[in-house]
Scaffold this motif. Structure first.
Motif, PDB file in Angstrom:
ATOM      1  N   SER A  69      41.211  42.886  36.968  1.00  0.00           N
ATOM      2  CA  SER A  69      40.099  42.349  37.761  1.00  0.00           C
ATOM      3  C   SER A  69      40.474  42.144  39.224  1.00  0.00           C
ATOM      4  CB  SER A  69      39.573  41.051  37.156  1.00  0.00           C
ATOM      5  OG  SER A  69      40.593  40.074  37.135  1.00  0.00           O
ATOM      6  N   TYR A  72      40.377  45.591  40.824  1.00  0.00           N
ATOM      7  CA  TYR A  72      39.002  46.091  40.773  1.00  0.00           C
ATOM      8  C   TYR A  72      38.129  45.380  41.808  1.00  0.00           C
ATOM      9  CZ  TYR A  72      34.515  47.535  38.767  1.00  0.00           C
ATOM     10  OH  TYR A  72      33.261  48.077  38.577  1.00  0.00           O
ATOM     11  N   ASN A  73      38.250  44.072  41.869  1.00  0.00           N
ATOM     12  CA  ASN A  73      37.403  43.284  42.779  1.00  0.00           C
ATOM     13  C   ASN A  73      37.861  43.337  44.231  1.00  0.00           C
ATOM     14  OD1 ASN A  73      35.530  42.394  40.837  1.00  0.00           O
ATOM     15  ND2 ASN A  73      36.970  40.835  40.146  1.00  0.00           N
ATOM     16  N   SER A  74      39.047  43.822  44.487  1.00  0.00           N
ATOM     17  CA  SER A  74      39.540  43.858  45.861  1.00  0.00           C
ATOM     18  C   SER A  74      38.735  44.845  46.711  1.00  0.00           C
ATOM     19  CB  SER A  74      41.023  44.231  45.903  1.00  0.00           C
ATOM     20  OG  SER A  74      41.189  45.616  45.718  1.00  0.00           O
ATOM     21  N   LYS A  75      38.224  45.891  46.084  1.00  0.00           N
ATOM     22  CA  LYS A  75      37.454  46.928  46.773  1.00  0.00           C
ATOM     23  C   LYS A  75      38.230  47.558  47.934  1.00  0.00           C
ATOM     24  CE  LYS A  75      33.830  46.276  44.222  1.00  0.00           C
ATOM     25  NZ  LYS A  75      33.636  47.095  43.063  1.00  0.00           N
ATOM     26  N   LEU A 110      36.831  46.742  34.722  1.00  0.00           N
ATOM     27  CA  LEU A 110      36.770  45.326  34.342  1.00  0.00           C
ATOM     28  C   LEU A 110      36.688  45.169  32.832  1.00  0.00           C
ATOM     29  CD1 LEU A 110      34.325  43.738  36.947  1.00  0.00           C
ATOM     30  CD2 LEU A 110      36.791  43.390  36.741  1.00  0.00           C
ATOM     31  N   ASP A 121      32.054  51.503  34.236  1.00  0.00           N
ATOM     32  CA  ASP A 121      32.289  50.772  35.489  1.00  0.00           C
ATOM     33  C   ASP A 121      33.578  51.215  36.179  1.00  0.00           C
ATOM     34  OD1 ASP A 121      34.198  49.635  33.790  1.00  0.00           O
ATOM     35  OD2 ASP A 121      33.984  47.648  34.672  1.00  0.00           O
TER      36      ASP A 121
END
Length: 141
Positions: A69, A72-75, A110, A121
């Protein structure tokens, strides 16, 4: 007579040419365990929750799927691509100089249901396997 000799030589030429082809080899369970251990123990990508490898009948291609996560969330595409290349480097070392893998995709997700499909995703990056193999094993490239 010339036509007959051509037909006699043709099988020899075809056999000789085919000897240079490498048999495609699937990643074995020992290698899978080494890859999973390296990723899950945080040696490659810290805080990875799960990892698995998808490889179908085309043994020259593979997908390495991780659930992480934080990544993944760092973009941050540069950070993700660096993680893909670090993972590719580890993959090349585990598989060795005789590996037949020529394309590997690093997928960050995720939620990976592990259903033999790339998660919907998933964010995919090329692991640069061919370039890494040539850099590590130049004589075999």
């Amino acid at each position: 007579m010339r036509n007959l000799s051509l037909f006699a030589i043709l099988p020899v030429i075809l056999f000789t040419a085919s000897c240079g082809l490498k048999e495609q080899v699937k990643i074995n369970m020992t290698q899978v365990a080494q890859i999973e251990d390296s990723v899950l123990k945080g040696q490659i990508i810290p805080k990875t929750v799960s990892v698995h490898i998808l490889q179908d009948e085309d043994y020259s291609k593979a997908n390495l799927i991780i659930v992480n996560s934080g990544l993944y969330n760092s973009k941050d595409n540069d950070k993700m691509q660096q993680a893909a290349i670090r993972t590719g480097l580890m993959l090349v070392r585990v598989l060795g100089p005789d590996m037949t893998l020529s394309k590997a995709t690093f997928v960050i997700s995720l939620n990976d249901p592990n259903n033999n499909k790339v998660p919907t995703d998933g964010i995919s990056f090329d692991m640069k396997i061919d370039s890494l193999k040539k850099a590590i094993y130049p004589a075999k490239g």
